[in-house]
Write an enzyme that holds these catalytic residues in place. Structure first.
Site, short mmCIF file in Angstrom:
data_model
loop_
_atom_site.label_atom_id
_atom_site.label_comp_id
_atom_site.label_asym_id
_atom_site.label_seq_id
_atom_site.Cartn_x
_atom_site.Cartn_y
_atom_site.Cartn_z
CE LYS A 72 8.48 5.30 1.00
NZ LYS A 72 7.56 4.19 1.40
NE ARG A 91 2.74 7.59 -0.77
CZ ARG A 91 3.45 7.74 0.30
NH1 ARG A 91 4.39 8.66 0.24
NH2 ARG A 91 3.21 6.98 1.37
NE ARG A 108 5.36 2.88 10.11
CZ ARG A 108 5.38 3.12 8.79
NH1 ARG A 108 6.61 2.67 7.87
NH2 ARG A 108 4.28 3.56 8.13
NE ARG A 129 2.37 6.93 9.79
CZ ARG A 129 2.80 7.09 8.42
NH1 ARG A 129 4.23 6.96 8.09
NH2 ARG A 129 2.09 6.69 7.16
NE ARG A 155 -0.25 4.14 4.51
CZ ARG A 155 0.20 3.74 5.79
NH1 ARG A 155 -0.45 3.18 6.81
NH2 ARG A 155 1.46 4.31 5.78
P1 AMP Z 1 4.09 8.31 4.39
O1 AMP Z 1 4.42 8.68 5.76
O2 AMP Z 1 4.99 8.45 3.21
O3 AMP Z 1 3.51 6.93 4.62
O4 AMP Z 1 2.72 8.90 4.03
C1 AMP Z 1 1.50 9.15 4.88
C2 AMP Z 1 0.39 9.73 4.02
O5 AMP Z 1 0.53 10.94 3.66
C3 AMP Z 1 -0.04 8.94 2.74
O6 AMP Z 1 -0.78 7.53 2.96
C4 AMP Z 1 -0.66 9.93 2.05
O7 AMP Z 1 -2.00 10.03 2.58
C5 AMP Z 1 0.01 11.03 2.21
N1 AMP Z 1 1.32 11.26 1.09
C6 AMP Z 1 2.52 11.37 1.59
N2 AMP Z 1 3.34 11.55 0.37
C7 AMP Z 1 2.36 11.80 -0.62
C8 AMP Z 1 2.63 11.90 -1.88
N3 AMP Z 1 3.70 12.15 -2.46
N4 AMP Z 1 1.46 12.14 -2.69
C9 AMP Z 1 0.26 12.21 -2.00
N5 AMP Z 1 0.00 11.91 -0.82
C10 AMP Z 1 0.99 11.61 -0.01
#
Ligand code: AMP
Length: 218
Positions: free
Chosen positions: A13, A88, A127, A160, A171
């Protein structure tokens, strides 16, 4: 253009959102990035979110919705946006629809990037992303020319904290139980574009941009 990208962690994404943002000159709005910058700034939201993110859980809806509502009102988002990692779950999707209806700017398309779990685990473990420009690399499939240095800007590449195998499994579980139902949500709204996320980055980008051009979504 008002679109969002759906897909499991590691589906690509972020990569596609960056390419689309550059092509259509609209912002990529990633709730993950916004939350990570809240963590780095040491704000109270960041302090609250950090342990939840490290454990691979979802940050509470109220926090995320507040962040998104503010971000969507910023001037650069008024001409369009690419949402990456939001919504999400169903509550977030409903809240987004309400926000956009109020602003008279409904969502146009939800792009699902579909990739099998086992491939995702390998992608995420390998990554690394650039601390400065955000470019994403993969130690297995698209490594940087020099170890831990960004090919584009020379910035430092970081892995990360939540990109480890244990957290990824949790996740993915959350993705399948809470986020995947949104595929049907957007299908029912006739807004879903499902694409195979196993191809190369350029090929996937072409499929998405061809679709958007055909639908005259700019
Ligand atoms: P990402 O970078 O999109 O993989 O997001 C990293 C982390 O941020 C996720 O594992 C969640 O802990 C938190 N996070 C990101 N977007 C959301 C969302 N829309 N709702 C809740 N938690 C989020």
């Amino acid at each position: 253009m008002r679109i969002l990208l759906l897909g499991a962690p590691g589906a690509g994404k972020g990569c596609q959102a960056k390419k689309l943002a550059a092509q259509y000159r609209i912002p990529q709005i990633s709730t993950g990035d916004l939350l990570r910058s809240a963590v780095s700034s040491g704000s109270s939201i960041g302090l609250h979110a950090k342990s939840i993110m490290d454990a691979g859980q979802l940050v509470p809806d109220e926090i995320v919705l507040d962040i998104i509502e503010n971000r969507l009102q910023e001037p650069d988002a008024l001409s369009g946006f690419i949402l990456d990692g939001f919504p999400r779950n169903e509550k977030q999707a409903l809240a987004l629809d309400t926000m956009l209806t109020k602003m008279n700017t409904p969502l146009e398309t939800a792009v699902l990037i579909d990739v099998k779990d086992e491939i995702l685990v390998q992608r995420i473990v390998g990554r690394e992303s650039c601390n400065d420009c955000g470019q994403i690399f993969n130690l297995f499939s698209s490594p940087p020319e020099k170890d831990h240095l960004c090919d584009s800007c020379g910035g430092t590449l970081v892995h990360r904290a939540d990109d480890n195998e244990t957290t990824i499994r949790s996740r993915l579980k959350i993705y399948h139980t809470q986020t995947e139902p949104l595929v049907n949500y957007y299908k029912h709204q006739h807004k879903l574009l499902k694409i195979d996320g196993m191809g190369d980055i350029e090929g996937i980008f072409l499929v998405v941009s061809d679709f958007l051009n055909e639908k005259e979504i700019h």
